[in-house]
Design an enzyme around this catalytic site. Structure first.
Site, PDB file in Angstrom:
ATOM      1  N   GLY A   9      29.210  44.186  43.622  1.00 46.05           N
ATOM      2  CA  GLY A   9      28.901  42.777  43.401  1.00 46.05           C
ATOM      3  C   GLY A   9      29.074  41.984  44.681  1.00 46.05           C
ATOM      4  O   GLY A   9      28.923  42.510  45.790  1.00 46.05           O
ATOM      5  N   MET A  11      31.677  40.814  46.246  1.00 49.14           N
ATOM      6  CA  MET A  11      32.699  41.335  47.144  1.00 49.14           C
ATOM      7  C   MET A  11      32.393  42.765  47.547  1.00 49.14           C
ATOM      8  O   MET A  11      32.340  43.096  48.730  1.00 49.14           O
ATOM      9  CB  MET A  11      34.072  41.265  46.462  1.00 49.14           C
ATOM     10  CG  MET A  11      34.666  39.879  46.367  1.00 49.14           C
ATOM     11  SD  MET A  11      35.506  39.327  47.871  1.00 49.14           S
ATOM     12  CE  MET A  11      37.059  40.201  47.719  1.00 49.14           C
ATOM     13  N   GLY A  12      32.176  43.619  46.553  1.00 52.40           N
ATOM     14  CA  GLY A  12      31.996  45.040  46.839  1.00 52.40           C
ATOM     15  C   GLY A  12      30.802  45.327  47.719  1.00 52.40           C
ATOM     16  O   GLY A  12      30.871  46.172  48.622  1.00 52.40           O
ATOM     17  N   ASP A  30      27.031  51.404  41.414  1.00 47.17           N
ATOM     18  CA  ASP A  30      27.035  50.193  40.610  1.00 47.17           C
ATOM     19  C   ASP A  30      26.117  50.419  39.414  1.00 47.17           C
ATOM     20  O   ASP A  30      25.165  51.210  39.496  1.00 47.17           O
ATOM     21  CB  ASP A  30      26.537  48.998  41.442  1.00 47.17           C
ATOM     22  CG  ASP A  30      26.812  47.663  40.770  1.00 47.17           C
ATOM     23  OD1 ASP A  30      27.852  47.052  41.084  1.00 47.17           O
ATOM     24  OD2 ASP A  30      25.982  47.225  39.941  1.00 47.17           O
ATOM     25  N   SER A 112      41.390  39.388  49.807  1.00 42.14           N
ATOM     26  CA  SER A 112      41.009  37.980  49.859  1.00 42.14           C
ATOM     27  C   SER A 112      39.982  37.791  50.968  1.00 42.14           C
ATOM     28  O   SER A 112      40.116  38.357  52.050  1.00 42.14           O
ATOM     29  CB  SER A 112      42.235  37.099  50.118  1.00 42.14           C
ATOM     30  OG  SER A 112      41.875  35.735  50.149  1.00 42.14           O
ATOM     31  N   GLY A 114      36.476  36.507  49.821  1.00 41.49           N
ATOM     32  CA  GLY A 114      35.316  35.964  49.122  1.00 41.49           C
ATOM     33  C   GLY A 114      34.002  36.293  49.793  1.00 41.49           C
ATOM     34  O   GLY A 114      33.840  37.341  50.425  1.00 41.49           O
ATOM     35  N   LYS A 164      48.921  39.408  46.186  1.00 39.51           N
ATOM     36  CA  LYS A 164      47.658  38.679  46.038  1.00 39.51           C
ATOM     37  C   LYS A 164      47.758  37.663  44.908  1.00 39.51           C
ATOM     38  O   LYS A 164      47.190  36.567  44.983  1.00 39.51           O
ATOM     39  CB  LYS A 164      46.522  39.672  45.771  1.00 39.51           C
ATOM     40  CG  LYS A 164      45.150  39.042  45.495  1.00 39.51           C
ATOM     41  CD  LYS A 164      44.663  38.176  46.638  1.00 39.51           C
ATOM     42  CE  LYS A 164      43.181  37.868  46.585  1.00 39.51           C
ATOM     43  NZ  LYS A 164      42.632  37.466  45.300  1.00 39.51           N
ATOM     44  N   ASN A 168      47.131  33.652  45.261  1.00 40.51           N
ATOM     45  CA  ASN A 168      46.212  32.857  44.457  1.00 40.51           C
ATOM     46  C   ASN A 168      46.923  31.690  43.773  1.00 40.51           C
ATOM     47  O   ASN A 168      46.332  30.624  43.588  1.00 40.51           O
ATOM     48  CB  ASN A 168      45.516  33.739  43.424  1.00 40.51           C
ATOM     49  CG  ASN A 168      44.394  34.558  44.033  1.00 40.51           C
ATOM     50  OD1 ASN A 168      44.394  34.824  45.231  1.00 40.51           O
ATOM     51  ND2 ASN A 168      43.440  34.958  43.225  1.00 40.51           N
ATOM     52  N   GLU A 171      47.138  29.100  46.317  1.00 43.71           N
ATOM     53  CA  GLU A 171      45.781  28.556  46.458  1.00 43.71           C
ATOM     54  C   GLU A 171      45.501  27.502  45.383  1.00 43.71           C
ATOM     55  O   GLU A 171      44.912  26.451  45.664  1.00 43.71           O
ATOM     56  CB  GLU A 171      44.782  29.705  46.362  1.00 43.71           C
ATOM     57  CG  GLU A 171      43.323  29.341  46.407  1.00 43.71           C
ATOM     58  CD  GLU A 171      42.464  30.550  46.122  1.00 43.71           C
ATOM     59  OE1 GLU A 171      41.742  30.541  45.109  1.00 43.71           O
ATOM     60  OE2 GLU A 171      42.515  31.513  46.913  1.00 43.71           O
ATOM     61  N   TYR A 172      45.917  27.769  44.147  1.00 38.86           N
ATOM     62  CA  TYR A 172      45.746  26.803  43.052  1.00 38.86           C
ATOM     63  C   TYR A 172      46.378  25.456  43.434  1.00 38.86           C
ATOM     64  O   TYR A 172      45.779  24.390  43.274  1.00 38.86           O
ATOM     65  CB  TYR A 172      46.437  27.306  41.776  1.00 38.86           C
ATOM     66  CG  TYR A 172      45.633  28.206  40.883  1.00 38.86           C
ATOM     67  CD1 TYR A 172      44.877  29.261  41.396  1.00 38.86           C
ATOM     68  CD2 TYR A 172      45.658  28.033  39.509  1.00 38.86           C
ATOM     69  CE1 TYR A 172      44.168  30.093  40.561  1.00 38.86           C
ATOM     70  CE2 TYR A 172      44.950  28.865  38.653  1.00 38.86           C
ATOM     71  CZ  TYR A 172      44.211  29.906  39.193  1.00 38.86           C
ATOM     72  OH  TYR A 172      43.512  30.731  38.363  1.00 38.86           O
TER      73      TYR A 172
END
Length: 291
Positions: A9, A11-12, A30, A112, A114, A164, A168, A171-172
């Protein structure tokens, strides 16, 4: 080095490209045949030379469990599985135990970066036994940003995803602070150029960050964010961070409040605010608005 990568997707797919640019061989699988190199997981494994390394980038929970279960039946002793998704650290411990009984190593990698990771690199927080982590160093080096930082062997199995998760959670809270400041600036009459105020903070201030840069990008595209609805989803990591804080009696008021604010964003007509309005009317005669 040769690597199997499951899940291509946003990221991958970019991770596959970045690893290839570093000179490694990546065979990807995939469910979308348009982006897949292999026809199935079995085909992927058959095309890898032993001892194999397979990196999993699929949604946390049932999807990851299903892939790990299938890989457990396809791989052999001496092979290694990496979970680079956003799995809960307790799932890592379970997967490591399940695969370990078959002699298959397991490494968890919090990733991390994105959609910017392809060009900028990915920050990697890794958990697992030293022997398994060391074997994957060439891949980690290919994925991380240039320079001395951006990769850490955080500890034993589960440490990567736990790190991680905390990342996050922070990050919030940071995003919430920027959002609250932006709303206040937009409300007052004296400030008539909020976007440029945000832009001015990008140099020389203590609150400058990549998130601030992204906020300016967003305001350049839609100065008052008129095109957006005030709705924000939450990922599992925010909830897990708060749960872990409760388990360990660590106070996280900012992170917890930022998570609950996201819940509030999904309510068009808040039931809680109805009760608050009713109570204010009861004790103080304050006006209420009727539908």
């Amino acid at each position: 080095m040769q690597l199997g990568l499951i899940g291509l997707g946003k990221m991958g797919g970019n991770m596959r490209e970045r690893i290839r640019r570093a000179g490694h061989t990546v065979i990807g699988y995939d469910r979308n045949p348009d982006v897949s190199d292999a026809e199935s997981l079995a085909d992927l494994v058959s095309r890898l030379e032993a001892p194999r390394v397979v990196w999993v980038m699929v949604p946390a929970g049932a999807a990851t469990q299903s892939v790990v279960d299938e890989l457990g039946g396809l791989l052999s002793s001496g092979d290694t599985v990496v979970d680079g998704g956003n799995s809960r650290w307790t799932d890592d411990e379970k997967h490591a135990e399940e695969l370990g009984t078959k002699g298959i190593g397991f490494v968890d990698a919090g990733v991390s970066g994105g959609v910017w990771g392809l060009e900028n690199g990915y920050a990697l927080m890794v958990g697992g036994d030293e022997k398994h982590v060391e074997r994957l160093k060439p891949i980690f080096e290919a994925l991380k940003p240039e320079g001395p930082y951006g990769y850490v062997h955080a500890g034993k199995v589960g440490a990567g995803h736990f790190s991680k998760m905390v990342h996050n959670g922070i990050e919030y809270a940071m995003m919430q602070a920027y959002a609250e400041g932006w709303e206040l600036l937009e409300k007052v009459d004296s400030v008539d150029n909020v976007r440029e105020v945000f832009r001015s903070w990008q140099q020389g201030t203590v609150i400058r960050s990549w998130l601030l840069d992204l906020a300016v990008n967003a305001l350049d595209e839609d100065e008052h964010l008129d095109k957006l609805k005030g709705f924000a989803q939450d990922s599992g990591e925010g909830r897990w961070t708060v749960e872990a804080a409760i388990d360990h009696a660590v106070p996280l008021p900012a992170i917890t409040a930022s998570l609950f604010t996201r819940f509030a964003s999904r309510q068009d007509d808040s039931p809680q605010m109805k009760m608050i309005a009713a109570l204010r009317n009861q004790f103080g005669g304050h006006a209420v608005e009727s539908k």
